[in-house]
Write a protein that holds these residues in place. Structure first.
Motif, PDB file in Angstrom:
ATOM      1  N   UNK A  39       0.813  -1.221   0.000  1.00  0.00           N
ATOM      2  CA  UNK A  39       0.000   0.000   0.000  1.00  0.00           C
ATOM      3  C   UNK A  39       0.844   1.267   0.000  1.00  0.00           C
ATOM      4  N   UNK A  40       2.121   1.155   0.392  1.00  0.00           N
ATOM      5  CA  UNK A  40       3.010   2.319   0.325  1.00  0.00           C
ATOM      6  C   UNK A  40       3.179   2.786  -1.125  1.00  0.00           C
ATOM      7  N   UNK A  41       3.049   1.835  -2.059  1.00  0.00           N
ATOM      8  CA  UNK A  41       3.168   2.160  -3.491  1.00  0.00           C
ATOM      9  C   UNK A  41       1.834   2.607  -4.076  1.00  0.00           C
ATOM     10  N   UNK A  42       0.776   2.572  -3.264  1.00  0.00           N
ATOM     11  CA  UNK A  42      -0.568   2.963  -3.707  1.00  0.00           C
ATOM     12  C   UNK A  42      -1.140   3.979  -2.715  1.00  0.00           C
ATOM     13  N   UNK A  43      -0.584   5.200  -2.696  1.00  0.00           N
ATOM     14  CA  UNK A  43      -0.980   6.161  -1.660  1.00  0.00           C
ATOM     15  C   UNK A  43      -2.475   6.503  -1.663  1.00  0.00           C
ATOM     16  N   UNK A  44      -3.101   6.500  -2.840  1.00  0.00           N
ATOM     17  CA  UNK A  44      -4.534   6.807  -2.885  1.00  0.00           C
ATOM     18  C   UNK A  44      -5.338   5.701  -2.205  1.00  0.00           C
ATOM     19  N   UNK A  45      -4.961   4.447  -2.478  1.00  0.00           N
ATOM     20  CA  UNK A  45      -5.661   3.320  -1.860  1.00  0.00           C
ATOM     21  C   UNK A  45      -5.401   3.292  -0.358  1.00  0.00           C
ATOM     22  N   UNK A  46      -4.152   3.549   0.047  1.00  0.00           N
ATOM     23  CA  UNK A  46      -3.826   3.591   1.465  1.00  0.00           C
ATOM     24  C   UNK A  46      -4.633   4.685   2.159  1.00  0.00           C
TER      25      UNK A  46
END
Length: 124
Positions: A39-46
């Motif tokens: 999730x660190x690579x998907x800030x919007x999802x995080x």
């Protein structure tokens, strides 16, 4: 009149701080971080997961918040979370509550909530 768990956890601000600390704990926990580090690579999802988690705990602890996310079985469907992984999550949460000096009664109440969700999360 009993003080709501929401208020004992510091209201929305306190719960937000707790959720942020729990996310960091999960990402640092080698037993479960493989589930969280992507999730660190998907800030919007995080950010979305963070928002839903804050709202879920605010609403579930008696706060004036409406949770608009998915239910627990739907959210965790296909993840095949093991009982051991769930226990690591619970341990991280209790560790964060300790670090934030949350009282024992409130910790027991949080643990009761986590235990009530167990069957909706493990093995989905």
């Amino acid at each position: 009149m009993a003080i709501l768990l929401f208020d004992r956890l510091g209201g929305t601000e306190g719960i937000t701080s707790l959720v942020d600390a729990v996310v960091e704990a999960h990402m640092s926990n080698p037993a479960i971080n493989a589930r969280f580090l992507p999730y660190k690579e998907q800030p919007e999802k995080l950010a979305l997961i963070r928002r839903h988690t804050i709202d879920f705990f605010c609403a579930g602890s008696g706060g004036p918040v409406t949770y608009a996310g998915r239910d627990m079985p739907t959210t965790h469907n296909g993840m095949n979370i093991t009982p051991g992984e769930y226990m690591h999550v619970v341990d991280d949460i209790l560790m964060v509550l300790d670090k934030h000096q949350i009282d024992d009664e409130s910790k027991k109440d949080v643990l009761a909530i986590l235990w009530s969700l167990k069957g909706m999360i493990i093995g989905q």
